[in-house]
Design a protein around this motif. Structure first.
Motif, PDB file in Angstrom:
ATOM      1  N   MET A  59       4.760   5.539  -2.134  1.00  0.00           N
ATOM      2  CA  MET A  59       3.990   4.578  -1.352  1.00  0.00           C
ATOM      3  C   MET A  59       3.957   3.201  -2.022  1.00  0.00           C
ATOM      4  O   MET A  59       3.536   3.075  -3.172  1.00  0.00           O
ATOM      5  CB  MET A  59       2.561   5.087  -1.184  1.00  0.00           C
ATOM      6  CG  MET A  59       1.699   4.251  -0.267  1.00  0.00           C
ATOM      7  SD  MET A  59       2.127   4.407   1.466  1.00  0.00           S
ATOM      8  CE  MET A  59       1.703   6.111   1.779  1.00  0.00           C
ATOM      9  N   LYS A  60       4.392   2.202  -1.281  1.00  0.00           N
ATOM     10  CA  LYS A  60       4.287   0.819  -1.759  1.00  0.00           C
ATOM     11  C   LYS A  60       2.814   0.438  -1.816  1.00  0.00           C
ATOM     12  O   LYS A  60       2.028   0.804  -0.934  1.00  0.00           O
ATOM     13  CB  LYS A  60       5.041  -0.114  -0.824  1.00  0.00           C
ATOM     14  CG  LYS A  60       5.053  -1.539  -1.295  1.00  0.00           C
ATOM     15  CD  LYS A  60       5.889  -2.412  -0.383  1.00  0.00           C
ATOM     16  CE  LYS A  60       5.817  -3.844  -0.877  1.00  0.00           C
ATOM     17  NZ  LYS A  60       6.587  -4.751  -0.047  1.00  0.00           N
ATOM     18  N   ILE A  61       2.431  -0.300  -2.845  1.00  0.00           N
ATOM     19  CA  ILE A  61       1.041  -0.734  -2.980  1.00  0.00           C
ATOM     20  C   ILE A  61       0.726  -1.688  -1.830  1.00  0.00           C
ATOM     21  O   ILE A  61       1.382  -2.714  -1.681  1.00  0.00           O
ATOM     22  CB  ILE A  61       0.795  -1.439  -4.319  1.00  0.00           C
ATOM     23  CG1 ILE A  61       1.200  -0.541  -5.482  1.00  0.00           C
ATOM     24  CG2 ILE A  61      -0.659  -1.860  -4.454  1.00  0.00           C
ATOM     25  CD1 ILE A  61       1.242  -1.251  -6.809  1.00  0.00           C
ATOM     26  N   PRO A  62      -0.258  -1.344  -1.011  1.00  0.00           N
ATOM     27  CA  PRO A  62      -0.548  -2.180   0.153  1.00  0.00           C
ATOM     28  C   PRO A  62      -1.414  -3.395  -0.189  1.00  0.00           C
ATOM     29  O   PRO A  62      -2.128  -3.398  -1.182  1.00  0.00           O
ATOM     30  CB  PRO A  62      -1.318  -1.227   1.070  1.00  0.00           C
ATOM     31  CG  PRO A  62      -2.030  -0.315   0.124  1.00  0.00           C
ATOM     32  CD  PRO A  62      -1.104  -0.148  -1.058  1.00  0.00           C
ATOM     33  N   GLY A  63      -1.320  -4.388   0.654  1.00  0.00           N
ATOM     34  CA  GLY A  63      -2.210  -5.541   0.559  1.00  0.00           C
ATOM     35  C   GLY A  63      -3.311  -5.401   1.589  1.00  0.00           C
ATOM     36  O   GLY A  63      -3.676  -4.297   1.977  1.00  0.00           O
ATOM     37  N   GLU A  64      -3.811  -6.527   2.057  1.00  0.00           N
ATOM     38  CA  GLU A  64      -4.831  -6.534   3.102  1.00  0.00           C
ATOM     39  C   GLU A  64      -4.298  -5.849   4.360  1.00  0.00           C
ATOM     40  O   GLU A  64      -3.111  -5.945   4.626  1.00  0.00           O
ATOM     41  CB  GLU A  64      -5.229  -7.976   3.438  1.00  0.00           C
ATOM     42  CG  GLU A  64      -5.860  -8.730   2.292  1.00  0.00           C
ATOM     43  CD  GLU A  64      -7.319  -8.373   2.058  1.00  0.00           C
ATOM     44  OE1 GLU A  64      -7.888  -7.603   2.864  1.00  0.00           O
ATOM     45  OE2 GLU A  64      -7.879  -8.853   1.085  1.00  0.00           O
ATOM     46  N   PRO A  65      -5.069  -5.154   5.114  1.00  0.00           N
ATOM     47  CA  PRO A  65      -6.490  -4.911   4.980  1.00  0.00           C
ATOM     48  C   PRO A  65      -6.820  -3.658   4.148  1.00  0.00           C
ATOM     49  O   PRO A  65      -7.974  -3.361   3.918  1.00  0.00           O
ATOM     50  CB  PRO A  65      -6.958  -4.713   6.428  1.00  0.00           C
ATOM     51  CG  PRO A  65      -5.785  -4.030   7.074  1.00  0.00           C
ATOM     52  CD  PRO A  65      -4.567  -4.633   6.402  1.00  0.00           C
ATOM     53  N   VAL A  66      -5.786  -2.930   3.680  1.00  0.00           N
ATOM     54  CA  VAL A  66      -6.038  -1.702   2.939  1.00  0.00           C
ATOM     55  C   VAL A  66      -6.613  -1.997   1.557  1.00  0.00           C
ATOM     56  O   VAL A  66      -7.608  -1.399   1.150  1.00  0.00           O
ATOM     57  CB  VAL A  66      -4.741  -0.859   2.819  1.00  0.00           C
ATOM     58  CG1 VAL A  66      -4.980   0.394   1.989  1.00  0.00           C
ATOM     59  CG2 VAL A  66      -4.220  -0.499   4.200  1.00  0.00           C
ATOM     60  N   MET A  67      -5.991  -2.923   0.829  1.00  0.00           N
ATOM     61  CA  MET A  67      -6.477  -3.307  -0.502  1.00  0.00           C
ATOM     62  C   MET A  67      -6.598  -4.815  -0.579  1.00  0.00           C
ATOM     63  O   MET A  67      -5.676  -5.533  -0.183  1.00  0.00           O
ATOM     64  CB  MET A  67      -5.473  -2.877  -1.594  1.00  0.00           C
ATOM     65  CG  MET A  67      -5.475  -1.451  -1.949  1.00  0.00           C
ATOM     66  SD  MET A  67      -4.381  -1.192  -3.383  1.00  0.00           S
ATOM     67  CE  MET A  67      -4.284   0.581  -3.359  1.00  0.00           C
TER      68      MET A  67
END
Length: 140
Positions: A59-67
């Motif tokens: 899993m690629k590190i997510p940005g907004e809105p997840v993180m």
């Protein structure tokens, strides 16, 4: 009845992770699906060919809105220290697998040693995830 199916680890680059887990470790692709309606979200998973019911989601590190940016930075910091994801892999012969992977360019953190629980070693994937490679001693 509850069964184990998959686990997820964070990766910096899914294509680099895919190459490492398939070409270097010899796993096979379980799923590689991109969802344009979710901003190009990619569900990518691999697993050992001889264990078709087990997968590792890369899993690629997510940005907004997840993180938010601060959370993403903390996950990336932990990855850099090898603390954001752990995998425990087994093999019939730790020393032979160590030699094979070393020849493929894998840099081991711990060379094979005998421990109370089995023959053990460790390395990291290209994203810094810590991977233990071991052969447990028989419990019988």
């Amino acid at each position: 009845m509850i069964s184990f199916n998959s686990t997820q680890i964070w990766v910096h680059d899914q294509d680099v992770a895919l190459e490492f887990y398939t070409k270097t470790l010899g796993m096979v692709v379980r799923a590689d699906v991109s969802l344009p309606e979710m901003g190009g979200f990619r569900w990518l998973s691999v697993g050992p060919a001889h264990q078709p019911d087990i997968s590792i989601v890369l899993m690629k590190i997510p940005g907004e809105p997840v993180m938010d940016d601060a959370t993403k930075a903390k996950v990336e910091e932990l990855m850099g220290k090898g603390l954001a994801g752990f995998l425990f892999l087994t093999t019939d012969d730790v020393d032979a697998t160590y030699a094979e992977l070393t020849a493929k360019g894998v840099e081991f953190v711990d060379k094979p040693t005998d421990e109370p629980y089995g023959r053990d070693s460790s390395f990291r994937d290209p994203s810094g995830n810590h991977i233990r490679l071991m052969k447990p001693y028989s419990m019988g």
